[in-house]
Design an enzyme around this catalytic site. Structure first.
Site, mmCIF file in Angstrom:
data_model
loop_
_atom_site.group_PDB
_atom_site.id
_atom_site.type_symbol
_atom_site.label_atom_id
_atom_site.label_comp_id
_atom_site.label_asym_id
_atom_site.label_seq_id
_atom_site.Cartn_x
_atom_site.Cartn_y
_atom_site.Cartn_z
ATOM 1 N N CYS A 14 0.841 -1.180 -0.045
ATOM 2 C CA CYS A 14 -0.078 0.009 -0.133
ATOM 3 C C CYS A 14 0.965 1.323 -0.011
ATOM 4 C CB CYS A 14 -0.864 -0.017 1.047
ATOM 5 S SG CYS A 14 0.001 0.262 2.620
ATOM 6 N N HIS A 43 5.490 -6.639 8.064
ATOM 7 C CA HIS A 43 5.308 -8.111 8.285
ATOM 8 C C HIS A 43 5.612 -8.929 7.169
ATOM 9 C CE1 HIS A 43 4.343 -7.036 12.220
ATOM 10 N NE2 HIS A 43 3.184 -6.301 11.817
ATOM 11 N N HIS A 75 3.183 1.810 11.086
ATOM 12 C CA HIS A 75 2.139 1.695 11.900
ATOM 13 C C HIS A 75 2.054 2.932 13.105
ATOM 14 C CE1 HIS A 75 1.360 -2.005 10.687
ATOM 15 N NE2 HIS A 75 2.701 -2.695 11.445
ATOM 16 N N CYS A 97 2.703 6.053 8.546
ATOM 17 C CA CYS A 97 1.594 6.321 7.468
ATOM 18 C C CYS A 97 0.935 7.683 7.629
ATOM 19 C CB CYS A 97 0.806 5.046 7.166
ATOM 20 S SG CYS A 97 -0.349 5.512 6.150
ATOM 21 N N HIS A 125 -1.904 -4.664 18.650
ATOM 22 C CA HIS A 125 -1.489 -4.170 17.243
ATOM 23 C C HIS A 125 -0.685 -2.829 17.543
ATOM 24 C CE1 HIS A 125 -1.078 -2.914 13.226
ATOM 25 N NE2 HIS A 125 -1.292 -4.179 12.767
ATOM 26 N N GLU A 127 -0.136 -0.277 15.822
ATOM 27 C CA GLU A 127 -0.849 1.048 15.535
ATOM 28 C C GLU A 127 -1.839 1.331 16.468
ATOM 29 O OE1 GLU A 127 -2.998 0.788 11.697
ATOM 30 O OE2 GLU A 127 -4.464 2.271 12.534
HETATM 31 FE FE1 F3S Z 1 -0.994 1.510 4.252
HETATM 32 FE FE2 F3S Z 1 -1.254 3.567 5.616
HETATM 33 FE FE3 F3S Z 1 -3.506 2.420 4.704
HETATM 34 S S1 F3S Z 1 0.026 1.979 6.049
HETATM 35 S S2 F3S Z 1 -2.901 0.278 4.698
HETATM 36 S S3 F3S Z 1 -1.980 3.179 3.332
HETATM 37 S S4 F3S Z 1 -3.055 3.319 6.333
#
Ligand code: F3S
Length: 718
Positions: A14, A43, A75, A97, A125, A127
């Site tokens: 992502c 991971h 995270h 992110c 988790h 996050e």
């Molecule tokens: Fe990836 Fe950020 Fe979404 S790490 S799953 S783009 S919240």
């Protein structure tokens, strides 16, 4: 029906994970000290292995890091982590992110506004743990219905959601919490990328018989995709890489779907797609072979039938001939049919898969014709069967009249043509060499031809794949820069039947370096003077490459003079002469000296600083018995405490300063033992003596210049 393979559009990294990896890779090139990530960056075992190869290691706690730089993964972390790292002087690369960052800001805001922060997500988790920290540790985590039901009613509730949660779970929890809350604020922090990936997986799973969900076994989002896929009724397999695929999974399947978690890199998905493509080809080949065997059997039957008929006919003819010879003159003419059959018997028999030699009789734009001497018709090589990969025009590859090896693709295609392949014949030959190199652990040379998803393709007589992580011994930002380069590779994987070869330039360099290192270690001797390149500079010295192996040039061995840091006399990339001071063949350690190859100032000291000479020097060191004075770089003389001043001196530093320039007299010297004795007192004494002598001289001069007239004048005045 051929196996159909469908890849989910959103499969793989992502945005947030891709960004985190890019920031880390950048840090590898820009940061000087060690680089750690707080927890595994993603991971996925293969990605963490790749990072390890770049020298990036995962740590569990900030306290495990002593210096350098710490990467905060996508995270995110609680704010206290930033503070702890800063206090320790550790630089931070914040790869949180941006979506998670936004959720963290809301966590803080809700808490500051007096809301009870509730996080819908997994309590263990990372996050979620980060979000709790941003709510000053006062957030509640709701994982299942009971957790939501247990929350005390009547509070103002502010809801946040772990970015990878399912939308339906969130709805369910909000429905429970809404009636309980005095006032409710919900931030839908599910990541859109996650939602899309999950929806796409569900759609794909409906269309296929088998789903392959690619990603780390410990990746929460990949596990969730596998669960979604199973729930849609597709036979689903959670695999980490192409290695986990089993052929029997597809026996009854017509369609296979492939998706990957947010932490699955492109090159792993590509590996899976390639393997599936091979699977498809294998199945086609197996079917083709089945058909071929059936045809062969049929042909054999027909041939034996024909042979039987022909034998009978032959016998009849022989009988007839006997009769004829009895009845007429011996006219032994054969009929046209018999001539043709006899002629046909002179043709060679070709089978699919044979490799034969032939002569090129024509080269066109789309195909070439080849005469495989002894076969009834000329064979055709279609353009795509001419060479394995890269070609501008057929003429570039073969010329009329040339003899080449060809592989029989089909003895008779639907147009009755003999179809040949030069490409496959070349590949067979190349494969023999590649296999030999693989078995004997030898390197193979090839040319990098193009950049593809996840790596490069090279021509080593056939197409071979180089994963991006194996393209060099360092991170290569622009893989295009390697295209066109001829280089040696190590074969790290091969499947001869499928003509599948995976190469590593990195391992080839490692192998070559190990060979050079061994050779260097065997040949180096103490006292040898050699050239080397300065590779790294540290506070205590420099590492110098002396033939594939880095030797240590300690700061004390760099120069005759005193230096504070190696960078004062050396720079990275510089080629220098050094003397080998020691070689440890077992540990591979080499110690080097540079001052040994530079002029030794002590050799000239006797001449340059004779006893009695007065010189200037700089105070460089104090001891309790005196001070050391640097006369020139590499020569320090001793100014004994008794030679500093006529007055009593308790400690040299009471009257002298470091770096102070002083005038001293050489009162003794022994260059062999690198000793020179100095005195400040004697300088003073000499000066006093000189002044006195000057004074006496001036007195004498005055008395010599007095005339009788002067004296008379003087007397008369009196
Ligand atoms: Fe990836 Fe950020 Fe979404 S790490 S799953 S783009 S919240």
């Amino acid at each position: 029906m051929p196996l159909e393979i469908l890849l989910a559009k959103s499969a793989g990294f992502c945005f947030g994970v891709k960004r985190a990896l890019t920031l880390t890779e950048r840090a590898v090139t820009s940061e000087k000290g060690p680089i750690g990530t707080l927890g595994p960056l993603v991971h996925n075992r293969m990605v963490t292995d790749y990072l390890k190869e770049l020298g990036v290691y995962a740590v569990n706690e900030v306290d495990e890091v002593q210096s350098g730089c710490l990467v905060i993964r996508a995270h995110g972390v609680p704010p206290g982590v930033f503070a702890r790292a800063r206090n320790k002087g550790i630089r931070i690369v914040d790869a949180t992110c941006p979506y998670v960052k936004k959720a963290q800001t809301w966590a803080k805001e809700l808490h500051d506004e007096g809301y009870q922060v509730v996080i819908i997500g997994e309590s263990d988790h990372a996050e979620v743990n980060g979000l709790i920290g941003w709510a000053e540790g006062e957030a509640l985590v709701v994982e299942k219905r009971e957790d939501a039901q247990n929350i005390a009613p009547g509070q103002d509730i502010g809801i946040l959601v772990q970015t990878t949660q399912k939308a339906s779970t969130v709805e369910e929890m909000v429905d429970i919490l809404e009636p309980k809350s005095a006032s409710l604020k919900v931030h839908h922090t599910i990541c859109k990328a996650t939602q899309e990936r999950q929806e796409e997986t569900a759609d794909l799973a409906k269309q296929v018989d088998v789903m392959l969900v690619v990603g780390g076994k410990n990746s929460a989002n990949t596990k969730r995709l596998a669960a979604i896929s199973s729930a849609e009724g597709a036979r689903s397999y959670h695999i980490e890489s192409a290695e986990d695929i089993k052929g029997e999974w597809f026996l009854e399947a017509n369609r296979v779907g492939v998706t990957g978690g947010a932490s699955t890199p492109e090159w792993i998905i590509k590996g899976v797609m390639d393997r599936m493509e091979e699977q498809r080809k294998d199945e086609e080949l197996a079917k083709k072979e089945e058909r071929h065997e059936e045809d062969q059997e049929k042909r054999c039957e027909e041939e034996s039938q024909e042979e039987k008929v022909s034998l009978e006919k032959q016998e009849e003819e022989e009988d007839k001939q006997e009769e004829d010879s009895e009845t007429a003159d011996s006219t032994e003419e054969m009929g046209m049919e018999d001539v043709e059959k006899a002629y046909e018997k002179t043709f060679i028999n070709l089978q699919e898969g044979d490799i034969v030699r032939g002569t090129v009789v024509q080269v066109g734009q789309d195909e070439a014709l080849v005469d495989v001497g002894g076969y009834k018709t000329e064979g055709v090589i279609p353009l795509q069967e001419l060479v394995n990969i890269w070609m501008n025009s057929p003429e570039e590859m073969i010329q009329k009249g040339e003899e080449i090896d060809v592989y029989v693709v089909s003895v008779e295609d639907q147009d009755g043509k003999l179809v040949l392949s030069k490409k496959q014949a070349d590949e067979e030959k190349a494969m023999e060499e590649i296999k030999k190199a693989y078995d004997e652990d030898e390197l193979i040379t090839g040319v990098v031809k193009e950049v593809v998803k996840g790596g490069l393709l090279a021509d080593i007589g056939l197409r071979a794949f180089i994963p991006a992580s194996h393209a060099a011994d360092r991170y290569v930002e622009d893989l295009e820069s390697l295209v066109g380069e001829e280089m040696a590779f190590k074969i790290i994987e091969m499947e001869p039947k499928k003509r599948r070869v995976v190469l590593s330039r990195r391992k080839a360099i490692e192998k070559e370096t190990a060979r050079r290192q061994k050779e260097t270690l065997e040949n180096l001797e103490e006292g040898q003077v050699i050239e080397g390149e300065v590779k790294r500079i540290t506070d205590f010295g420099a590492f110098v490459d002396v033939g594939g192996i880095d030797g240590l040039l300690h700061i004390s061995e760099m120069s005759w003079g005193r230096i504070k840091h190696p960078s004062e006399v050396l720079s990275i990339g510089e080629t220098i002469e050094v003397e080998v001071l020691g070689v440890n063949r077992e540990s591979g350690r080499i110690s080097l000296g540079r001052k040994q190859v530079l002029p030794n100032p002590w050799e000239e000291a006797a001449e340059n600083y004779p006893e009695g000479s007065i010189i200037e020097g700089k105070v460089v060191r104090f001891t309790n018995f005196g001070a050391f004075i640097e006369i020139e770089p590499g020569i320090d003389g001793l100014l004994h405490i008794s030679q500093i001043s006529n007055k009593r001196v308790a400690k040299p530093e009471d009257v002298l300063d470091l770096e102070q320039t002083v005038e001293v007299k050489v009162i003794s010297q022994n260059p062999k033992e690198k000793k020179i004795g100095l005195s400040m007192i004697e300088v003073e004494q000499d000066r006093a003596k000189e002044d006195y002598q000057r004074f006496i001289a001036s007195q004498n001069e005055d008395s010599e210049n007095v005339t009788i007239g002067d004296m008379m004048n003087k007397d008369s005045q009196e």
